[in-house]
Design a protein around this motif. Structure first.
Motif, PDB file in Angstrom:
ATOM      1  N   ARG A 147      85.285  60.644  80.696  1.00  0.00           N
ATOM      2  CA  ARG A 147      83.829  60.720  80.720  1.00  0.00           C
ATOM      3  C   ARG A 147      83.229  59.744  79.709  1.00  0.00           C
ATOM      4  O   ARG A 147      83.807  59.523  78.644  1.00  0.00           O
ATOM      5  CB  ARG A 147      83.378  62.149  80.414  1.00  0.00           C
ATOM      6  N   ILE A 148      82.078  59.209  80.075  1.00  0.00           N
ATOM      7  CA  ILE A 148      81.361  58.266  79.214  1.00  0.00           C
ATOM      8  C   ILE A 148      79.903  58.694  79.177  1.00  0.00           C
ATOM      9  O   ILE A 148      79.293  58.930  80.226  1.00  0.00           O
ATOM     10  CB  ILE A 148      81.469  56.823  79.773  1.00  0.00           C
ATOM     11  N   ASP A 149      79.344  58.796  77.974  1.00  0.00           N
ATOM     12  CA  ASP A 149      77.918  59.033  77.844  1.00  0.00           C
ATOM     13  C   ASP A 149      77.220  57.680  77.780  1.00  0.00           C
ATOM     14  O   ASP A 149      77.590  56.812  76.983  1.00  0.00           O
ATOM     15  CB  ASP A 149      77.598  59.858  76.593  1.00  0.00           C
ATOM     16  N   VAL A 150      76.240  57.510  78.631  1.00  0.00           N
ATOM     17  CA  VAL A 150      75.523  56.245  78.749  1.00  0.00           C
ATOM     18  C   VAL A 150      74.058  56.491  78.415  1.00  0.00           C
ATOM     19  O   VAL A 150      73.404  57.325  79.033  1.00  0.00           O
ATOM     20  CB  VAL A 150      75.657  55.666  80.177  1.00  0.00           C
ATOM     21  N   GLN A 151      73.565  55.747  77.433  1.00  0.00           N
ATOM     22  CA  GLN A 151      72.165  55.864  77.039  1.00  0.00           C
ATOM     23  C   GLN A 151      71.375  54.702  77.642  1.00  0.00           C
ATOM     24  O   GLN A 151      71.811  53.556  77.596  1.00  0.00           O
ATOM     25  CB  GLN A 151      72.051  55.834  75.521  1.00  0.00           C
ATOM     26  N   SER A 152      70.205  55.022  78.202  1.00  0.00           N
ATOM     27  CA  SER A 152      69.351  54.018  78.840  1.00  0.00           C
ATOM     28  C   SER A 152      67.951  54.071  78.241  1.00  0.00           C
ATOM     29  O   SER A 152      67.449  55.148  77.933  1.00  0.00           O
ATOM     30  CB  SER A 152      69.235  54.282  80.344  1.00  0.00           C
ATOM     31  N   ASP A 153      67.343  52.922  78.112  1.00  0.00           N
ATOM     32  CA  ASP A 153      65.957  52.829  77.673  1.00  0.00           C
ATOM     33  C   ASP A 153      65.066  53.225  78.846  1.00  0.00           C
ATOM     34  O   ASP A 153      65.198  52.671  79.944  1.00  0.00           O
ATOM     35  CB  ASP A 153      65.659  51.391  77.228  1.00  0.00           C
ATOM     36  N   LEU A 154      64.170  54.174  78.634  1.00  0.00           N
ATOM     37  CA  LEU A 154      63.327  54.652  79.732  1.00  0.00           C
ATOM     38  C   LEU A 154      62.299  53.625  80.193  1.00  0.00           C
ATOM     39  O   LEU A 154      61.847  53.669  81.333  1.00  0.00           O
ATOM     40  CB  LEU A 154      62.626  55.954  79.340  1.00  0.00           C
ATOM     41  N   LYS A 155      61.941  52.693  79.328  1.00  0.00           N
ATOM     42  CA  LYS A 155      60.941  51.690  79.700  1.00  0.00           C
ATOM     43  C   LYS A 155      61.573  50.565  80.517  1.00  0.00           C
ATOM     44  O   LYS A 155      61.075  50.177  81.563  1.00  0.00           O
ATOM     45  CB  LYS A 155      60.270  51.124  78.450  1.00  0.00           C
ATOM     46  N   THR A 156      62.703  50.036  80.049  1.00  0.00           N
ATOM     47  CA  THR A 156      63.331  48.889  80.715  1.00  0.00           C
ATOM     48  C   THR A 156      64.435  49.293  81.683  1.00  0.00           C
ATOM     49  O   THR A 156      64.856  48.487  82.508  1.00  0.00           O
ATOM     50  CB  THR A 156      63.953  47.941  79.679  1.00  0.00           C
ATOM     51  N   LEU A 157      64.930  50.534  81.544  1.00  0.00           N
ATOM     52  CA  LEU A 157      66.079  51.075  82.286  1.00  0.00           C
ATOM     53  C   LEU A 157      67.395  50.393  81.911  1.00  0.00           C
ATOM     54  O   LEU A 157      68.445  50.694  82.492  1.00  0.00           O
ATOM     55  CB  LEU A 157      65.862  51.027  83.796  1.00  0.00           C
ATOM     56  N   LYS A 158      67.375  49.496  80.939  1.00  0.00           N
ATOM     57  CA  LYS A 158      68.600  48.830  80.497  1.00  0.00           C
ATOM     58  C   LYS A 158      69.499  49.851  79.791  1.00  0.00           C
ATOM     59  O   LYS A 158      69.029  50.735  79.060  1.00  0.00           O
ATOM     60  CB  LYS A 158      68.304  47.703  79.516  1.00  0.00           C
ATOM     61  N   ILE A 159      70.799  49.714  79.994  1.00  0.00           N
ATOM     62  CA  ILE A 159      71.779  50.537  79.284  1.00  0.00           C
ATOM     63  C   ILE A 159      71.841  50.007  77.854  1.00  0.00           C
ATOM     64  O   ILE A 159      72.051  48.816  77.637  1.00  0.00           O
ATOM     65  CB  ILE A 159      73.144  50.466  79.979  1.00  0.00           C
ATOM     66  N   THR A 160      71.637  50.913  76.888  1.00  0.00           N
ATOM     67  CA  THR A 160      71.604  50.500  75.494  1.00  0.00           C
ATOM     68  C   THR A 160      72.846  50.940  74.719  1.00  0.00           C
ATOM     69  O   THR A 160      73.123  50.387  73.656  1.00  0.00           O
ATOM     70  CB  THR A 160      70.354  51.055  74.788  1.00  0.00           C
ATOM     71  N   ALA A 161      73.588  51.915  75.234  1.00  0.00           N
ATOM     72  CA  ALA A 161      74.790  52.365  74.537  1.00  0.00           C
ATOM     73  C   ALA A 161      75.730  53.054  75.519  1.00  0.00           C
ATOM     74  O   ALA A 161      75.299  53.735  76.451  1.00  0.00           O
ATOM     75  CB  ALA A 161      74.419  53.329  73.406  1.00  0.00           C
ATOM     76  N   LEU A 162      77.028  52.859  75.280  1.00  0.00           N
ATOM     77  CA  LEU A 162      78.071  53.516  76.054  1.00  0.00           C
ATOM     78  C   LEU A 162      79.052  54.117  75.053  1.00  0.00           C
ATOM     79  O   LEU A 162      79.474  53.451  74.108  1.00  0.00           O
ATOM     80  CB  LEU A 162      78.837  52.507  76.921  1.00  0.00           C
ATOM     81  N   LYS A 163      79.417  55.382  75.271  1.00  0.00           N
ATOM     82  CA  LYS A 163      80.310  56.048  74.323  1.00  0.00           C
ATOM     83  C   LYS A 163      81.272  56.938  75.086  1.00  0.00           C
ATOM     84  O   LYS A 163      80.836  57.868  75.798  1.00  0.00           O
ATOM     85  CB  LYS A 163      79.476  56.857  73.341  1.00  0.00           C
ATOM     86  N   PRO A 164      82.586  56.695  74.929  1.00  0.00           N
ATOM     87  CA  PRO A 164      83.533  57.597  75.597  1.00  0.00           C
ATOM     88  C   PRO A 164      83.432  59.002  75.008  1.00  0.00           C
ATOM     89  O   PRO A 164      83.242  59.164  73.807  1.00  0.00           O
ATOM     90  CB  PRO A 164      84.898  56.980  75.324  1.00  0.00           C
ATOM     91  N   VAL A 165      83.527  60.006  75.862  1.00  0.00           N
ATOM     92  CA  VAL A 165      83.484  61.394  75.431  1.00  0.00           C
ATOM     93  C   VAL A 165      84.920  61.836  75.195  1.00  0.00           C
ATOM     94  O   VAL A 165      85.758  61.746  76.085  1.00  0.00           O
ATOM     95  CB  VAL A 165      82.796  62.276  76.489  1.00  0.00           C
ATOM     96  N   ARG A 166      85.183  62.303  74.003  1.00  0.00           N
ATOM     97  CA  ARG A 166      86.559  62.734  73.658  1.00  0.00           C
ATOM     98  C   ARG A 166      86.721  64.206  73.857  1.00  0.00           C
ATOM     99  O   ARG A 166      85.941  65.022  73.759  1.00  0.00           O
ATOM    100  CB  ARG A 166      86.906  62.372  72.211  1.00  0.00           C
TER     101      ARG A 166
END
Length: 166
Positions: A147-166
């Motif tokens: 699993r990966i948690d993916v953070q997105s900017d709500l204004k641009t919809l660009k993915i700003t961070a990806l983090k594997p879930v341990r």
């Protein structure tokens, strides 16, 4: 031959070709039962380009398709273009740093390609939405899942961070 008759003839030929293709394609695609099952598994799809989680799902779907296509010479360029379109500049730098250090794909956090993926909305706040990407690495009851948690900017919809879930 008058133009009207030519148009009618061309329309009839096109219609016949289309119907023939529609009749033959399932037979060609269904060379084995597993191909037919795979084709039938997703009978419809929809999306919303304004939705951050949908944006993440679109990215992972296209990205995995391109990684999977090892025999397609355009896949490398597609991967670069997908990263450029879907990831913020800062996220691209973090992914590149991960790949250099770990010698693994910084989007999938792995050296191989999953066979299935799923994306679910998990929350939002401070101008960002978080989606959880679930990757399945094989078939059957004992397939590995990451699993990966993916953070997105709500204004641009660009993915700003990806983090594997341990």
């Amino acid at each position: 031959m008058p133009i009207h008759h030519r148009k009618t003839l061309l329309t009839a030929v096109a219609l016949t070709a289309g119907l023939s293709l529609a009749a033959v394609t399932p037979a060609l695609a269904g060379a084995s039962a597993s191909h037919t099952t795979r084709a039938a598994a997703v009978s419809s799809a929809q999306g919303d380009p304004r939705n951050a989680t949908q944006h993440v799902a679109d990215f992972y779907g296209a990205y995995i398709d391109a990684v999977w296509a090892t025999d397609d010479k355009s896949a490398g360029a597609a991967l670069k273009a997908l990263r450029g379109f879907y990831l913020s500049a800062a996220a691209q730098k973090k992914v590149a740093a991960f790949e250099k250090k770990e010698h693994a794909d910084g989007i999938l956090f792995a050296q191989n390609v999953p066979v299935k993926w799923r994306v679910a909305y998990t929350g939002s706040g401070t101008g960002h939405a978080t989606s959880r990407v679930t990757l399945t690495w094989g078939d059957g009851p004992h397939a590995e899942v990451s699993r990966i948690d993916v953070q997105s900017d709500l204004k641009t919809l660009k993915i700003t961070a990806l983090k594997p879930v341990r």
